[in-house]
Design a protein around this motif. Structure first.
Motif, mmCIF file in Angstrom:
data_model
loop_
_atom_site.group_PDB
_atom_site.id
_atom_site.type_symbol
_atom_site.label_atom_id
_atom_site.label_comp_id
_atom_site.label_asym_id
_atom_site.label_seq_id
_atom_site.Cartn_x
_atom_site.Cartn_y
_atom_site.Cartn_z
ATOM 1 N N ILE A 1 0.849 -1.122 -0.053
ATOM 2 C CA ILE A 1 0.034 0.107 -0.076
ATOM 3 C C ILE A 1 0.879 1.121 0.169
ATOM 4 O O ILE A 1 1.479 1.563 1.149
ATOM 5 N N LYS A 2 0.961 1.994 -1.180
ATOM 6 C CA LYS A 2 1.885 2.971 -1.176
ATOM 7 C C LYS A 2 1.344 4.434 -1.052
ATOM 8 O O LYS A 2 1.806 5.421 -0.733
ATOM 9 N N LEU A 3 0.005 4.484 -1.320
ATOM 10 C CA LEU A 3 -0.640 5.699 -1.480
ATOM 11 C C LEU A 3 -2.013 5.519 -1.040
ATOM 12 O O LEU A 3 -3.054 4.961 -2.029
ATOM 13 N N ILE A 4 -2.559 6.215 -0.175
ATOM 14 C CA ILE A 4 -4.040 6.166 0.336
ATOM 15 C C ILE A 4 -4.425 7.786 0.788
ATOM 16 O O ILE A 4 -3.683 8.156 1.519
ATOM 17 N N GLY A 5 -5.210 8.264 -0.002
ATOM 18 C CA GLY A 5 -5.723 9.490 0.411
ATOM 19 C C GLY A 5 -6.921 10.360 -0.023
ATOM 20 O O GLY A 5 -7.631 9.782 -0.950
ATOM 21 N N ILE A 6 -7.470 11.132 0.813
ATOM 22 C CA ILE A 6 -8.489 12.083 0.341
ATOM 23 C C ILE A 6 -8.113 13.293 -0.040
ATOM 24 O O ILE A 6 -7.377 13.904 0.892
ATOM 25 N N ARG A 7 -8.356 13.881 -1.010
ATOM 26 C CA ARG A 7 -7.766 15.254 -1.189
ATOM 27 C C ARG A 7 -8.580 16.302 -1.802
ATOM 28 O O ARG A 7 -9.687 16.218 -2.149
ATOM 29 N N GLU A 8 -8.424 17.604 -1.176
ATOM 30 C CA GLU A 8 -9.224 18.766 -1.645
ATOM 31 C C GLU A 8 -8.685 19.308 -3.055
ATOM 32 O O GLU A 8 -9.255 20.446 -3.489
ATOM 33 N N THR A 9 -7.516 18.941 -3.283
ATOM 34 C CA THR A 9 -6.876 19.560 -4.693
ATOM 35 C C THR A 9 -7.203 18.466 -5.831
ATOM 36 O O THR A 9 -7.504 17.369 -5.643
ATOM 37 N N ALA A 10 -6.751 18.810 -6.973
ATOM 38 C CA ALA A 10 -7.030 18.072 -8.160
ATOM 39 C C ALA A 10 -6.185 16.843 -8.003
ATOM 40 O O ALA A 10 -4.949 16.902 -7.426
ATOM 41 N N ALA B 1 -22.518 20.247 -11.813
ATOM 42 C CA ALA B 1 -21.474 20.266 -11.054
ATOM 43 C C ALA B 1 -21.861 19.384 -9.960
ATOM 44 O O ALA B 1 -23.035 19.026 -9.594
ATOM 45 N N LEU B 2 -20.743 19.064 -9.021
ATOM 46 C CA LEU B 2 -21.142 18.325 -7.814
ATOM 47 C C LEU B 2 -20.067 18.468 -6.895
ATOM 48 O O LEU B 2 -19.078 19.195 -7.225
ATOM 49 N N GLY B 3 -20.380 18.132 -5.524
ATOM 50 C CA GLY B 3 -19.310 18.283 -4.450
ATOM 51 C C GLY B 3 -19.444 16.902 -3.642
ATOM 52 O O GLY B 3 -20.462 16.304 -3.782
ATOM 53 N N TYR B 4 -18.062 16.531 -3.361
ATOM 54 C CA TYR B 4 -17.952 15.394 -2.707
ATOM 55 C C TYR B 4 -17.380 15.735 -1.175
ATOM 56 O O TYR B 4 -16.991 16.668 -0.765
ATOM 57 N N SER B 5 -18.174 15.120 -0.221
ATOM 58 C CA SER B 5 -18.060 15.305 1.339
ATOM 59 C C SER B 5 -17.716 13.939 1.871
ATOM 60 O O SER B 5 -18.200 12.965 1.412
ATOM 61 N N CYS B 6 -17.188 13.990 2.969
ATOM 62 C CA CYS B 6 -16.597 12.690 3.428
ATOM 63 C C CYS B 6 -16.728 12.481 5.116
ATOM 64 O O CYS B 6 -16.639 13.548 5.667
ATOM 65 N N HIS B 7 -16.937 11.413 5.644
ATOM 66 C CA HIS B 7 -16.819 11.229 7.230
ATOM 67 C C HIS B 7 -15.386 11.325 7.518
ATOM 68 O O HIS B 7 -14.508 11.107 6.721
ATOM 69 N N PRO B 8 -14.807 11.683 8.626
ATOM 70 C CA PRO B 8 -13.609 11.751 8.993
ATOM 71 C C PRO B 8 -12.813 10.296 8.853
ATOM 72 O O PRO B 8 -11.868 10.258 9.011
ATOM 73 N N SER B 9 -13.698 9.331 9.011
ATOM 74 C CA SER B 9 -13.035 8.202 8.932
ATOM 75 C C SER B 9 -12.970 7.373 7.447
ATOM 76 O O SER B 9 -12.479 6.381 7.211
ATOM 77 N N ALA B 10 -12.945 8.219 6.345
ATOM 78 C CA ALA B 10 -12.970 7.991 4.903
ATOM 79 C C ALA B 10 -11.775 7.393 4.670
ATOM 80 O O ALA B 10 -11.606 6.428 4.164
ATOM 81 N N GLU B 11 -10.527 7.983 4.947
ATOM 82 C CA GLU B 11 -9.257 7.535 4.689
ATOM 83 C C GLU B 11 -8.868 6.112 5.484
ATOM 84 O O GLU B 11 -8.336 5.295 4.733
ATOM 85 N N ALA B 12 -9.304 6.174 6.652
ATOM 86 C CA ALA B 12 -9.129 4.928 7.345
ATOM 87 C C ALA B 12 -9.748 3.634 6.792
ATOM 88 O O ALA B 12 -9.488 2.664 6.470
#
Length: 155
Positions: free
Chosen positions: A17-26, A62-73
């Motif tokens: 597992i090299k990269l896991i992330g939630i990003r606010e940027t492109a 358009a759309l927006g995504y939001s997530c729970h604080p546990s999303a990355e875990a």
């Protein structure tokens, strides 16, 4: 000569597992592709999810995504399940949150394995499980002025 499956390159990597992330940027396809590079991998599979201009017969502006604080875990938990099931050499997954426009990248996942079939299967399992289990919600804005929230499992 040892059977092919005894070669270390035919096995899963120790820490794939090299990269896991939630990003606010492109998001970057190149970043994910580089993260899953491995000299022992004969197959690399990438999935790129983009914002489309329609859904369920309605035009999307358009759309927006939001997530729970546990999303990355949760993404990491799913990645761990995939690497336990397939001989993954490297795995990466990033998901965007915030406001996105039609054509923007919403999610990019990649998996490398010793062979192409394993890479395709592992990548499909990864994206399908991420979309069904990670607490990320999509808020779609339609051309007719209506809006819709779509939760994990239906994005």
């Amino acid at each position: 000569m040892a059977p092919m499956n005894d070669h270390p390159g035919e096995q899963a990597a120790r820490d794939p597992i090299k990269l896991i992330g939630i990003r606010e940027t492109a998001l970057s396809v190149d970043e994910v592709f580089r993260a899953v590079g491995d000299d022992a991998a004969g197959g690399v599979a990438l999935f790129v999810g983009t914002v489309r201009n329609h859904d369920s017969g309605a035009d999307v502006d358009a759309l927006g995504y939001s997530c729970h604080p546990s999303a990355e875990a949760e993404m990491r938990r799913i990645a761990e399940k995939v690497v336990a099931e397939y001989p993954v050499r490297a795995l990466a997954a990033v998901h965007r949150v915030g406001d996105l426009a039609v054509g923007d990248l919403a999610v990019v996942v990649g998996v490398s394995c010793p062979h192409r079939g394993e890479a395709f299967e592992a990548c499909r399992k990864l994206i399908d499980d991420l979309k069904h289990e990670v607490p990320i919600w999509k808020h779609q804005k339609f051309s007719d002025g209506t809006e819709e929230w779509v939760g994990a499992g239906t994005c």
